[in-house]
Design a protein around this motif. Structure first.
Motif, PDB file in Angstrom:
ATOM      1  N   GLY A 108      11.285  -5.578  12.505  1.00  0.00           N
ATOM      2  CA  GLY A 108      11.354  -4.205  12.025  1.00  0.00           C
ATOM      3  C   GLY A 108      12.755  -3.778  11.632  1.00  0.00           C
ATOM      4  N   ALA A 109      13.759  -4.430  12.220  1.00  0.00           N
ATOM      5  CA  ALA A 109      15.148  -3.999  12.004  1.00  0.00           C
ATOM      6  C   ALA A 109      15.831  -4.664  10.815  1.00  0.00           C
ATOM      7  CB  ALA A 109      15.968  -4.276  13.268  1.00  0.00           C
ATOM      8  N   VAL A 110      15.300  -5.782  10.330  1.00  0.00           N
ATOM      9  CA  VAL A 110      15.988  -6.503   9.266  1.00  0.00           C
ATOM     10  C   VAL A 110      15.776  -5.842   7.907  1.00  0.00           C
ATOM     11  CG1 VAL A 110      15.948  -8.719  10.461  1.00  0.00           C
ATOM     12  CG2 VAL A 110      14.030  -8.085   8.974  1.00  0.00           C
ATOM     13  N   THR A 111      16.427  -6.412   6.909  1.00  0.00           N
ATOM     14  CA  THR A 111      16.357  -5.915   5.544  1.00  0.00           C
ATOM     15  C   THR A 111      14.958  -6.066   4.952  1.00  0.00           C
ATOM     16  OG1 THR A 111      17.301  -6.204   3.335  1.00  0.00           O
ATOM     17  CG2 THR A 111      17.011  -8.170   4.641  1.00  0.00           C
ATOM     18  N   PRO A 112      14.614  -5.283   3.920  1.00  0.00           N
ATOM     19  CA  PRO A 112      13.362  -5.533   3.205  1.00  0.00           C
ATOM     20  C   PRO A 112      13.329  -6.974   2.686  1.00  0.00           C
ATOM     21  CG  PRO A 112      14.263  -3.419   2.555  1.00  0.00           C
ATOM     22  CD  PRO A 112      15.309  -4.084   3.407  1.00  0.00           C
ATOM     23  N   GLU A 113      12.136  -7.486   2.489  1.00  0.00           N
ATOM     24  CA  GLU A 113      11.968  -8.850   2.004  1.00  0.00           C
ATOM     25  C   GLU A 113      12.658  -9.026   0.645  1.00  0.00           C
ATOM     26  OE1 GLU A 113      11.348 -12.485   1.145  1.00  0.00           O
ATOM     27  OE2 GLU A 113      10.833 -11.709   3.121  1.00  0.00           O
ATOM     28  N   LEU A 114      13.239 -10.206   0.430  1.00  0.00           N
ATOM     29  CA  LEU A 114      13.952 -10.472  -0.817  1.00  0.00           C
ATOM     30  C   LEU A 114      13.057 -10.387  -2.051  1.00  0.00           C
ATOM     31  CD1 LEU A 114      16.364 -13.415   0.118  1.00  0.00           C
ATOM     32  CD2 LEU A 114      16.882 -10.983  -0.074  1.00  0.00           C
ATOM     33  N   VAL A 115      11.758 -10.546  -1.884  1.00  0.00           N
ATOM     34  CA  VAL A 115      10.865 -10.463  -3.040  1.00  0.00           C
ATOM     35  C   VAL A 115      10.471  -9.024  -3.355  1.00  0.00           C
ATOM     36  CG1 VAL A 115       9.913 -12.740  -2.519  1.00  0.00           C
ATOM     37  CG2 VAL A 115       8.700 -10.712  -1.756  1.00  0.00           C
ATOM     38  N   THR A 116      10.957  -8.048  -2.577  1.00  0.00           N
ATOM     39  CA  THR A 116      10.572  -6.653  -2.804  1.00  0.00           C
ATOM     40  C   THR A 116      10.873  -6.179  -4.225  1.00  0.00           C
ATOM     41  OG1 THR A 116      10.913  -6.140  -0.455  1.00  0.00           O
ATOM     42  CG2 THR A 116      10.797  -4.281  -1.970  1.00  0.00           C
ATOM     43  N   PRO A 117      12.070  -6.447  -4.780  1.00  0.00           N
ATOM     44  CA  PRO A 117      12.291  -6.034  -6.171  1.00  0.00           C
ATOM     45  C   PRO A 117      11.289  -6.660  -7.144  1.00  0.00           C
ATOM     46  CG  PRO A 117      14.381  -6.547  -5.113  1.00  0.00           C
ATOM     47  CD  PRO A 117      13.299  -7.010  -4.182  1.00  0.00           C
ATOM     48  N   THR A 118      10.925  -7.917  -6.896  1.00  0.00           N
ATOM     49  CA  THR A 118       9.950  -8.579  -7.760  1.00  0.00           C
ATOM     50  C   THR A 118       8.597  -7.894  -7.681  1.00  0.00           C
ATOM     51  OG1 THR A 118      11.056 -10.717  -7.543  1.00  0.00           O
ATOM     52  CG2 THR A 118       8.747 -10.749  -8.218  1.00  0.00           C
ATOM     53  N   MET A 119       8.129  -7.625  -6.473  1.00  0.00           N
ATOM     54  CA  MET A 119       6.831  -6.975  -6.322  1.00  0.00           C
ATOM     55  C   MET A 119       6.874  -5.547  -6.873  1.00  0.00           C
ATOM     56  SD  MET A 119       5.470  -9.605  -5.158  1.00  0.00           S
ATOM     57  CE  MET A 119       3.809  -8.920  -5.204  1.00  0.00           C
ATOM     58  N   THR A 120       8.044  -4.904  -6.763  1.00  0.00           N
ATOM     59  CA  THR A 120       8.199  -3.566  -7.338  1.00  0.00           C
ATOM     60  C   THR A 120       8.085  -3.609  -8.848  1.00  0.00           C
ATOM     61  OG1 THR A 120       9.645  -2.895  -5.505  1.00  0.00           O
ATOM     62  CG2 THR A 120       9.725  -1.556  -7.498  1.00  0.00           C
ATOM     63  N   GLU A 121       8.718  -4.596  -9.458  1.00  0.00           N
ATOM     64  CA  GLU A 121       8.633  -4.750 -10.911  1.00  0.00           C
ATOM     65  C   GLU A 121       7.213  -5.050 -11.352  1.00  0.00           C
ATOM     66  OE1 GLU A 121      10.015  -4.943 -14.868  1.00  0.00           O
ATOM     67  OE2 GLU A 121      11.048  -4.260 -13.061  1.00  0.00           O
ATOM     68  N   LEU A 122       6.542  -5.944 -10.625  1.00  0.00           N
ATOM     69  CA  LEU A 122       5.154  -6.281 -10.957  1.00  0.00           C
ATOM     70  C   LEU A 122       4.222  -5.088 -10.767  1.00  0.00           C
ATOM     71  CD1 LEU A 122       4.941  -9.828  -9.318  1.00  0.00           C
ATOM     72  CD2 LEU A 122       4.999  -9.313 -11.759  1.00  0.00           C
ATOM     73  N   SER A 123       4.637  -4.141  -9.919  1.00  0.00           N
ATOM     74  CA  SER A 123       3.824  -2.947  -9.657  1.00  0.00           C
ATOM     75  C   SER A 123       4.123  -1.820 -10.627  1.00  0.00           C
ATOM     76  CB  SER A 123       4.066  -2.448  -8.222  1.00  0.00           C
ATOM     77  OG  SER A 123       3.753  -3.442  -7.268  1.00  0.00           O
ATOM     78  N   GLY A 124       5.161  -1.982 -11.460  1.00  0.00           N
ATOM     79  CA  GLY A 124       5.549  -0.926 -12.369  1.00  0.00           C
ATOM     80  C   GLY A 124       6.437   0.110 -11.721  1.00  0.00           C
ATOM     81  N   GLY A 125       7.140  -0.271 -10.631  1.00  0.00           N
ATOM     82  CA  GLY A 125       7.989   0.654  -9.902  1.00  0.00           C
ATOM     83  C   GLY A 125       9.436   0.606 -10.340  1.00  0.00           C
ATOM     84  N   ASP A 126      10.278   1.328  -9.617  1.00  0.00           N
ATOM     85  CA  ASP A 126      11.713   1.408  -9.915  1.00  0.00           C
ATOM     86  C   ASP A 126      12.424   0.212  -9.281  1.00  0.00           C
ATOM     87  OD1 ASP A 126      14.407   2.031 -10.138  1.00  0.00           O
ATOM     88  OD2 ASP A 126      14.093   4.185  -9.862  1.00  0.00           O
ATOM     89  N   THR A 127      12.611  -0.831 -10.077  1.00  0.00           N
ATOM     90  CA  THR A 127      13.201  -2.066  -9.572  1.00  0.00           C
ATOM     91  C   THR A 127      14.656  -1.885  -9.161  1.00  0.00           C
ATOM     92  OG1 THR A 127      11.757  -3.250 -11.112  1.00  0.00           O
ATOM     93  CG2 THR A 127      13.499  -4.516 -10.067  1.00  0.00           C
ATOM     94  N   VAL A 128      15.395  -1.037  -9.884  1.00  0.00           N
ATOM     95  CA  VAL A 128      16.790  -0.774  -9.528  1.00  0.00           C
ATOM     96  C   VAL A 128      16.874  -0.176  -8.129  1.00  0.00           C
ATOM     97  CG1 VAL A 128      18.808   0.645 -10.051  1.00  0.00           C
ATOM     98  CG2 VAL A 128      17.578  -0.498 -11.901  1.00  0.00           C
ATOM     99  N   LEU A 129      16.032   0.799  -7.841  1.00  0.00           N
ATOM    100  CA  LEU A 129      16.026   1.442  -6.527  1.00  0.00           C
ATOM    101  C   LEU A 129      15.706   0.432  -5.435  1.00  0.00           C
ATOM    102  CD1 LEU A 129      16.116   3.919  -4.690  1.00  0.00           C
ATOM    103  CD2 LEU A 129      13.722   4.380  -5.319  1.00  0.00           C
ATOM    104  N   ALA A 130      14.676  -0.399  -5.653  1.00  0.00           N
ATOM    105  CA  ALA A 130      14.294  -1.399  -4.654  1.00  0.00           C
ATOM    106  C   ALA A 130      15.421  -2.393  -4.411  1.00  0.00           C
ATOM    107  CB  ALA A 130      13.039  -2.135  -5.108  1.00  0.00           C
ATOM    108  N   THR A 131      16.142  -2.761  -5.474  1.00  0.00           N
ATOM    109  CA  THR A 131      17.240  -3.720  -5.345  1.00  0.00           C
ATOM    110  C   THR A 131      18.405  -3.124  -4.571  1.00  0.00           C
ATOM    111  OG1 THR A 131      16.617  -4.735  -7.462  1.00  0.00           O
ATOM    112  CG2 THR A 131      18.820  -5.209  -6.621  1.00  0.00           C
ATOM    113  N   VAL A 132      18.768  -1.875  -4.872  1.00  0.00           N
ATOM    114  CA  VAL A 132      19.878  -1.225  -4.181  1.00  0.00           C
ATOM    115  C   VAL A 132      19.546  -1.013  -2.702  1.00  0.00           C
ATOM    116  CG1 VAL A 132      21.269   0.876  -4.030  1.00  0.00           C
ATOM    117  CG2 VAL A 132      20.763  -0.121  -6.265  1.00  0.00           C
ATOM    118  N   VAL A 133      18.304  -0.615  -2.407  1.00  0.00           N
ATOM    119  CA  VAL A 133      17.876  -0.458  -1.010  1.00  0.00           C
ATOM    120  C   VAL A 133      18.016  -1.786  -0.277  1.00  0.00           C
ATOM    121  CG1 VAL A 133      15.884  -0.072   0.497  1.00  0.00           C
ATOM    122  CG2 VAL A 133      16.318   1.479  -1.408  1.00  0.00           C
TER     123      VAL A 133
END
Length: 311
Positions: A108-133
């Motif tokens: 629970g304490a570690v960083t979001p998964e490294l594939v989060t920006p990829t899944m965000t992009e595939l979902s049509g989300g804000d990839t920049v935001l996911a990457t910076v987070v």
């Protein structure tokens, strides 16, 4: 094969990956469990992650970073700090052993998964935001992990800053920086294939989850009855994160809301497992991370498909 034939084949490839991503992920998990020898590809994991992040980052024009809203970023970061508390509550409710509880808390304490920006992009989300987070939380992990473990478990887990910083640099910062620089230098040439880059990243997701599953196949098979409780805990933690990320982002844009949902719900199981091993915990302590990785890859692929349909 000439250029026109390649160009005509690329959209078919993209559709094959994107439309059936969930099926490919489930198939990859199954193959990993059945053919554990695939784990021989584990040394390629960092390269695969770098290709994945680089592919997605080719879609990131520099001006997209200027549109990042500070209030949105801060809100997501605050909710991120509550994930280890949720993980501890889940483990306590399930009556798990101290080792497994530690596994959930670190997860629970570690960083979001490294594939989060990829899944965000595939979902049509804000990839920049996911990457910076991902990057900001990654560095915050150096303080958060030992702090929450000491607070909740009464014993500190040694955090190797080199492990986390190196992974972030090689798999996220370096490929993202190179891709954004290339996009900035040749925007017209790179932009022609914007619809293909997320599909290349999706292919990398399929590869990495198969390798991770194969590398931990024996641990999953030998876990016995406790595996059921860990699976339940992983599902609750994963879905709880999605719900929290979705709830706190109700006043965000659609793209920001998707990034928030996935960033909070997905956890870097590989880093969690590595930290537990480095702190000399029993092998069983890494089980929550392994199971969570399989769960989150499957659910995030399903969410990506759902988000695209809603769009």
């Amino acid at each position: 094969m000439n250029v026109s034939m390649v160009d005509s084949a690329l959209p078919r490839f993209a559709a094959l990956v994107d439309d059936y991503l969930l099926i490919w992920v489930l198939l990859s998990v199954s193959i990993g469990l059945i053919v554990p020898s695939i784990a021989v590809l584990t040394p390629l994991s960092t390269l695969i992650l770098a290709v994945m992040i680089g592919s997605v980052s080719l879609t990131l024009a520099p001006e997209r970073f200027q549109k990042l809203r500070g209030r949105v970023l801060v809100t997501i970061l605050i909710v991120q700090t509550g994930m280890p508390l949720l993980a501890f509550g889940i483990a306590h409710a399930l009556g798990l052993s101290p080792a497994l509880t530690a596994g959930f808390v670190v997860l629970g304490a570690v960083t979001p998964e490294l594939v989060t920006p990829t899944m965000t992009e595939l979902s049509g989300g804000d990839t920049v935001l996911a990457t910076v987070v991902l990057i900001v939380v990654g560095f915050g992990t150096l303080v958060l992990v030992p702090g929450v473990v000491t607070l909740l478990l009464g014993a500190s887990i040694a955090v190797d800053p080199v492990l986390i910083v190196q992974q972030l640099f090689l798999a996220v910062v370096l490929p993202m920086s190179l891709a954004v620089a290339v996009r900035s230098r040749w925007p017209d040439h790179i932009g022609v294939y914007d619809e293909i880059y997320p599909s290349v990243a999706g292919l990398m997701v399929i590869l990495i989850i198969g390798i991770v599953t194969a590398a931990n196949a024996s641990l999953v098979r030998d876990s016995g009855d406790v595996l059921v409780s860990v699976v339940v805990g992983a599902l609750v933690l994963n879905s709880g994160g999605y719900i929290a990320g979705w709830f706190i982002s109700r006043n965000f844009t659609r793209g920001e809301r998707i990034a928030s949902t996935l960033s909070v719900g997905m956890r870097d199981f590989a880093v969690a497992a590595a930290l537990l091993v480095g702190a000399s915990f029993p092998t069983s302590a890494t089980l929550p991370a392994v199971v969570f990785g399989i769960v989150e890859m499957t659910t995030s692929a399903g969410l990506a498909k759902w988000f695209r349909r809603q769009a």
